[in-house]
Design an enzyme around this catalytic site. Structure first.
Site, PDB file in Angstrom:
ATOM      1  N   LYS A 233     -33.108   6.479 -30.386  1.00 48.70           N
ATOM      2  CA  LYS A 233     -31.955   6.687 -29.503  1.00 48.70           C
ATOM      3  C   LYS A 233     -30.839   7.383 -30.269  1.00 48.70           C
ATOM      4  CE  LYS A 233     -28.263   4.061 -27.216  1.00 48.70           C
ATOM      5  NZ  LYS A 233     -27.716   2.716 -26.962  1.00 48.70           N
ATOM      6  N   ASP A 238     -20.712   6.464 -27.584  1.00 50.76           N
ATOM      7  CA  ASP A 238     -20.886   5.874 -26.256  1.00 50.76           C
ATOM      8  C   ASP A 238     -19.555   5.328 -25.751  1.00 50.76           C
ATOM      9  OD1 ASP A 238     -21.797   4.765 -23.932  1.00 50.76           O
ATOM     10  OD2 ASP A 238     -22.748   3.033 -24.893  1.00 50.76           O
ATOM     11  N   LYS A 245     -16.097   1.470 -21.520  1.00 42.88           N
ATOM     12  CA  LYS A 245     -15.995   0.296 -22.375  1.00 42.88           C
ATOM     13  C   LYS A 245     -14.529  -0.002 -22.685  1.00 42.88           C
ATOM     14  CE  LYS A 245     -20.241   1.130 -25.091  1.00 42.88           C
ATOM     15  NZ  LYS A 245     -20.960  -0.129 -24.884  1.00 42.88           N
ATOM     16  N   ASP A 256     -24.008   4.242 -32.275  1.00 39.14           N
ATOM     17  CA  ASP A 256     -24.979   4.167 -31.192  1.00 39.14           C
ATOM     18  C   ASP A 256     -26.112   5.176 -31.356  1.00 39.14           C
ATOM     19  OD1 ASP A 256     -25.675   2.586 -29.049  1.00 39.14           O
ATOM     20  OD2 ASP A 256     -24.803   3.918 -27.556  1.00 39.14           O
ATOM     21  N   ASP A 315     -23.090   2.510 -18.572  1.00 34.99           N
ATOM     22  CA  ASP A 315     -23.113   2.061 -19.964  1.00 34.99           C
ATOM     23  C   ASP A 315     -24.502   1.611 -20.392  1.00 34.99           C
ATOM     24  OD1 ASP A 315     -21.980   1.610 -22.440  1.00 34.99           O
ATOM     25  OD2 ASP A 315     -21.248  -0.393 -21.952  1.00 34.99           O
ATOM     26  N   ARG A 319     -31.311   3.568 -22.490  1.00 30.90           N
ATOM     27  CA  ARG A 319     -32.670   3.424 -21.940  1.00 30.90           C
ATOM     28  C   ARG A 319     -33.056   4.631 -21.076  1.00 30.90           C
ATOM     29  NH1 ARG A 319     -30.991  -2.042 -19.088  1.00 30.90           N
ATOM     30  NH2 ARG A 319     -29.784  -2.008 -21.025  1.00 30.90           N
TER      31      ARG A 319
END
Length: 466
Positions: A233, A238, A245, A256, A315, A319
């Site tokens: 990833k 992010d 966030k 991240d 967020d 995935r």
């Protein structure tokens, strides 16, 4: 970091001025101390030394000249205690390690701890001191230790670098540099070309970033060797997207891309050792940014797999990009498919920052991973792909939702989401890593960290060492 080790000279002799470092566990301390000269016993009593893990005390001889050092190993629970030596010993000192107890030779893990203890992130701030140097332990493959330490340093450097200097383009540059070092090939699909070549989720997540999203594809090794594919990833930063966030949660989001960094570190270990595999590394590299063209809660995204995904939360973006990359990896049915991702806070709640969970439906592979992790003291813990929880990802308008409305089992539901994109490869494992040390410990400074890749390297080497 290999510079921390010294070896015998051309005449087979050690350099002059070597002092011993006695490595003493709590259980052996009284016996060891009783066998020392009276001057040493008196000095240790006067200083009140106790062999707690990482405690170090200089010891003079009868004339007051330096005779050596005593390093406390504590109860032996921390295998990286020797990592304090490069920084705690006097600058540029040269020492040799002496186990206090018979039957406890200095091993590869001690050597690795020393090498990792000499790591400093110096891109923006110079190191404040020079390190001590240590005699390479007998019987230890220092070349392998140095390769491993260099790979871990690469991971740490990538994760520690702020997002301003570590965007998707910089991740690509890091992959190209690594490929150049080992004769690997790199192909990159960038920007709108992601749509043309059917990677819609990578494009959707990264399209709001100032630096174009991309899929980095590294390949190495002979064509007909066993296929090992790594997916990492690569979210360079992010924000949470439109589901923004809070600032406290955003502070560390430069890390991240820790899954991508760890995938590159593992690739460096595999290629550096010349393992007989056909290695492929896929890194979907994006920035999850906020802009007028950002993907939205409630959107339905197309995927490379042909599934549709309803966005419950922007967020939960990691995935999504992994889904497209895993679908591509799965299309080749590799002998081993590993994905690494800083995916969920739920994994940290369940197991803490230092114990990464892994998920696989392959029982034999799970047992091999546990065995490899124990062999090299690189801990992991298996969590289940609990099929009944798939209903938490159901959607009224799409094949699957990217996030559950429930707060339960977040790490498991994320793994189940990824599993929908791996349908042809039995030997698949997903690792949800933190890629960060919350505090400094021997050999493990605060900041970016390699997690589980020593265990995975040991696994790949055992399977496909060649």
């Amino acid at each position: 970091m290999s510079d921390v080790f010294i070896t015998r000279g051309p005449d087979g002799q050690w350099p002059d001025g070597l002092l011993p470092v006695w490595m003493v566990a709590k259980a052996d301390y009284d016996t060891w101390r009783a066998g020392q000269p009276s001057a040493v016993r008196g000095w240790l009593a006067a200083t009140g030394f106790e062999p707690a893990a990482g405690a170090l005390v200089p010891v003079p001889d009868a004339e007051g000249a330096p005779a050596g050092y005593v390093l406390g190993l504590g109860d032996g629970a921390d295998p990286f205690v020797a990592g304090v030596l490069p920084a705690k010993l006097p600058e540029r000192a040269t020492v040799r390690l002496v186990p206090a107890a018979s039957g406890s030779p200095v091993g590869a893990l001690d050597a690795l701890a020393i090498a990792l203890g000499a790591y400093r992130f110096t891109r923006y701030k110079a190191a404040d001191r020079a390190f001590a140097r240590v005699v390479a332990p007998d019987g230890v493959d220092i070349e392998e230790v140095s390769r491993m330490a260099a790979a871990i340093a690469l991971v740490r450097d990538l994760v520690n670098t702020p997002a301003e200097d570590m965007g998707p383009d910089a991740l690509e540059a890091a992959a190209r540099t690594l490929a150049g070092d080992h004769g690997a090939r790199v192909r990159v699909i960038c920007g709108e070309e992601l749509l043309a070549q059917n990677y819609p989720m990578i494009h959707a997540v990264g399209r709001a970033g100032a630096r174009a999203p991309r899929l980095i594809d590294l390949a190495w090794g002979r064509e007909d060797a066993p296929k090992v594919t790594l997916v990492g990833k690569g979210v360079s930063f992010d924000t949470g997207g439109l589901d923004l966030k809070p600032s406290s949660a955003m502070r560390l989001m430069k890390k991240d891309m820790g899954g991508a960094a760890n995938a590159l570190g593992l690739a460096a270990m595999i290629m550096g050792a010349g393992l007989d595999v056909r290695l492929r590394v896929l890194i979907p590299a994006v920035e999850n940014a906020v802009a007028g063209n950002a993907f939205r809660p409630g959107d339905v995204l197309q995927t490379r797999k042909g599934l549709t995904v309803e966005i419950g939360n922007t967020d939960a973006e990691g995935r999504l990009i992994l889904g497209d990359a895993l679908a591509e990896a799965d299309s080749e049915q590799p002998d081993l498919l590993i994905d690494l991702a800083t995916l969920t806070g739920a994994a940290r709640v369940a197991l803490g920052a230092d114990l990464p969970p892994f998920f696989t439906g392959d029982e034999a592979l799970a047992a091999e991973i546990v065995q490899a992790a124990e062999a090299v003291s690189d801990p992991v813990w298996r969590l289940p792909l609990w099929q009944p929880y798939e209903e938490l990802l159901s959607s009224d308008i799409a094949d699957i939702a990217n996030a559950s409305e429930s707060g339960f089992a977040g790490a498991i539901t994320a793994a189940l989401f990824l599993k929908r994109f791996v349908t042809a490869t039995p030997a698949w494992v997903h690792l949800d890593i933190y890629a960060w040390n919350q505090k400094a410990r021997p050999g493990r400074p605060k900041g970016g960290e390699a997690m589980a890749i020593r265990a995975l390297y040991h696994l790949v080497k055992a399977r496909h060492g060649g």
